[in-house]
Design a protein around this motif. Structure first.
Motif, short mmCIF file in Angstrom:
data_model
loop_
_atom_site.label_atom_id
_atom_site.label_comp_id
_atom_site.label_asym_id
_atom_site.label_seq_id
_atom_site.Cartn_x
_atom_site.Cartn_y
_atom_site.Cartn_z
N GLU A 76 -31.11 -0.14 22.14
CA GLU A 76 -31.64 -1.23 21.32
C GLU A 76 -32.95 -0.83 20.66
O GLU A 76 -33.18 -1.10 19.47
CB GLU A 76 -31.85 -2.49 22.17
CG GLU A 76 -32.42 -3.64 21.36
CD GLU A 76 -32.63 -4.91 22.18
OE1 GLU A 76 -33.26 -5.84 21.65
OE2 GLU A 76 -32.17 -4.95 23.35
N ARG A 77 -33.83 -0.16 21.41
CA ARG A 77 -35.10 0.29 20.83
C ARG A 77 -34.85 1.23 19.67
O ARG A 77 -35.50 1.12 18.62
CB ARG A 77 -35.96 0.96 21.90
CG ARG A 77 -36.57 0.02 22.91
CD ARG A 77 -37.68 0.68 23.70
NE ARG A 77 -37.18 1.77 24.51
CZ ARG A 77 -36.73 1.64 25.75
NH1 ARG A 77 -36.70 0.43 26.31
NH2 ARG A 77 -36.32 2.69 26.43
N HIS A 78 -33.93 2.18 19.85
CA HIS A 78 -33.66 3.14 18.78
C HIS A 78 -33.00 2.44 17.58
O HIS A 78 -33.33 2.75 16.43
CB HIS A 78 -32.76 4.26 19.28
CG HIS A 78 -32.55 5.37 18.30
ND1 HIS A 78 -33.61 6.04 17.71
CD2 HIS A 78 -31.42 5.90 17.76
CE1 HIS A 78 -33.13 6.95 16.87
NE2 HIS A 78 -31.82 6.87 16.88
N PHE A 79 -32.12 1.51 17.85
CA PHE A 79 -31.49 0.74 16.78
C PHE A 79 -32.55 0.05 15.93
O PHE A 79 -32.51 0.10 14.70
CB PHE A 79 -30.53 -0.30 17.38
CG PHE A 79 -29.78 -1.12 16.37
CD1 PHE A 79 -28.49 -0.78 16.01
CD2 PHE A 79 -30.37 -2.24 15.79
CE1 PHE A 79 -27.79 -1.54 15.08
CE2 PHE A 79 -29.68 -3.00 14.85
CZ PHE A 79 -28.39 -2.64 14.49
N ARG A 80 -33.50 -0.59 16.59
CA ARG A 80 -34.54 -1.32 15.85
C ARG A 80 -35.46 -0.37 15.09
O ARG A 80 -36.03 -0.75 14.06
CB ARG A 80 -35.35 -2.20 16.82
CG ARG A 80 -34.51 -3.32 17.45
CD ARG A 80 -35.36 -4.25 18.31
NE ARG A 80 -34.56 -5.24 19.01
CZ ARG A 80 -34.08 -6.36 18.46
NH1 ARG A 80 -34.32 -6.61 17.18
NH2 ARG A 80 -33.37 -7.21 19.18
N GLU A 81 -35.59 0.86 15.55
CA GLU A 81 -36.41 1.85 14.82
C GLU A 81 -35.75 2.28 13.53
O GLU A 81 -36.42 2.45 12.52
CB GLU A 81 -36.64 3.08 15.71
CG GLU A 81 -37.59 2.86 16.86
CD GLU A 81 -37.65 4.07 17.78
OE1 GLU A 81 -36.98 5.09 17.48
OE2 GLU A 81 -38.34 4.00 18.82
N VAL A 82 -34.43 2.49 13.56
CA VAL A 82 -33.74 3.05 12.39
C VAL A 82 -33.05 1.99 11.53
O VAL A 82 -32.69 2.27 10.39
CB VAL A 82 -32.71 4.12 12.81
CG1 VAL A 82 -33.41 5.26 13.54
CG2 VAL A 82 -31.60 3.54 13.66
N LYS A 83 -32.89 0.79 12.07
CA LYS A 83 -32.25 -0.31 11.32
C LYS A 83 -33.20 -1.50 11.28
O LYS A 83 -32.88 -2.60 11.71
CB LYS A 83 -30.94 -0.73 12.01
CG LYS A 83 -29.96 0.41 12.26
CD LYS A 83 -29.02 0.60 11.11
CE LYS A 83 -27.91 1.57 11.45
NZ LYS A 83 -27.05 1.85 10.29
N ARG A 84 -34.37 -1.27 10.75
CA ARG A 84 -35.46 -2.25 10.85
C ARG A 84 -35.14 -3.60 10.22
O ARG A 84 -35.70 -4.62 10.62
CB ARG A 84 -36.72 -1.66 10.22
CG ARG A 84 -37.26 -0.46 10.97
CD ARG A 84 -38.52 0.07 10.36
NE ARG A 84 -39.02 1.24 11.09
CZ ARG A 84 -40.11 1.91 10.76
NH1 ARG A 84 -40.83 1.54 9.70
NH2 ARG A 84 -40.48 2.95 11.48
N HIS A 85 -34.28 -3.62 9.24
CA HIS A 85 -34.00 -4.87 8.54
C HIS A 85 -32.63 -5.44 8.90
O HIS A 85 -32.14 -6.34 8.22
CB HIS A 85 -34.10 -4.66 7.03
CG HIS A 85 -35.42 -4.12 6.60
ND1 HIS A 85 -36.60 -4.85 6.70
CD2 HIS A 85 -35.78 -2.92 6.07
CE1 HIS A 85 -37.61 -4.12 6.26
NE2 HIS A 85 -37.15 -2.95 5.87
N LYS A 86 -32.05 -4.93 10.00
CA LYS A 86 -30.74 -5.40 10.41
C LYS A 86 -30.83 -6.10 11.76
O LYS A 86 -31.53 -5.64 12.66
CB LYS A 86 -29.75 -4.23 10.50
CG LYS A 86 -28.31 -4.68 10.70
CD LYS A 86 -27.34 -3.52 10.48
CE LYS A 86 -25.90 -4.01 10.59
NZ LYS A 86 -24.93 -2.91 10.31
#
Length: 200
Positions: A73-83
């Motif tokens: 989840e942390r990595h997702f939020r880093e690379v998909k900041r607007h999703k």
């Protein structure tokens, strides 16, 4: 048999592999192998830890453990900041990381050799590892692949696998301690690798 559609789930272990299209090669020299490993650690390390790997001229194998949901989840939020994040998105997100690895390597390879078209015959084959026995058999199978395919007669002579790192005391990005523990230590690891193996 490995599956083309099996979802990669948090905390689970998988044997993943892919190969070159037709009679093409993925790796023509040592620089190609080293470059692939650098791209591998760049794209895969954020979403999965790697137990072992083997790169051969026309295909590769690796055994990975997908990171836990919180890390993903942390990595997702880093690379998909607007999703918007949802746990249901994680299998596709993980597969996207592997797709990025294959695509980025293929683009660089094609540019290097003035080549066009797809390099990998398929996206990614995977098989879940569900027991200690299967884990040990998979590690041995991956490390013995160069011998199995006739590239060498001694798996210790193949430079592009994790077999050397497992027997070394040098720092490594691999889960070496976990692999050796599965065999009861280095001696057990070496003894098990010397036994006849079976196709997976």
């Amino acid at each position: 048999m490995p599956d083309y559609h099996l979802p990669l789930l948090p905390g689970e272990e998988y044997h993943v592999l892919s190969r070159a299209v037709g009679s093409e090669k993925l790796f023509r020299n040592g620089n190609n192998y080293a470059f692939f490993l650098s791209r591998y650690t760049r794209h895969i390390t954020p979403v999965a830890d790697t137990y072992c790997y083997c790169l051969l001229p026309n295909h590769f194998h690796c055994l990975v453990k997908i990171k836990d949901e919180a890390h993903l989840e942390r990595h997702f939020r880093e690379v998909k900041r607007h999703k918007h994040f949802s746990t249901e998105l994680l299998p596709d997100f993980i597969m996207e990381r592997f797709g990025n690895l294959l695509n980025s390597y293929a683009k660089a390879y094609n540019k290097m050799y003035s080549r066009k078209g797809g390099l990998f015959i398929d996206y990614l084959r995977r098989k879940q590892v569900e027991s200690d026995e299967q884990f040990r058999a998979t590690v041995r199978y991956i490390h013995n692949n160069p011998v199995h395919h006739g590239y060498c007669t001694d798996l210790g002579k193949w430079n592009w696998s994790s077999y050397h790192a497992m027997r070394s005391g040098e720092p490594t990005w691999l889960l070496r301690a976990e692999v050796l523990e599965a065999f009861g230590g280095l001696n057990g690891f070496e003894k098990f690798h010397g036994q006849p193996g079976q196709d997976l």
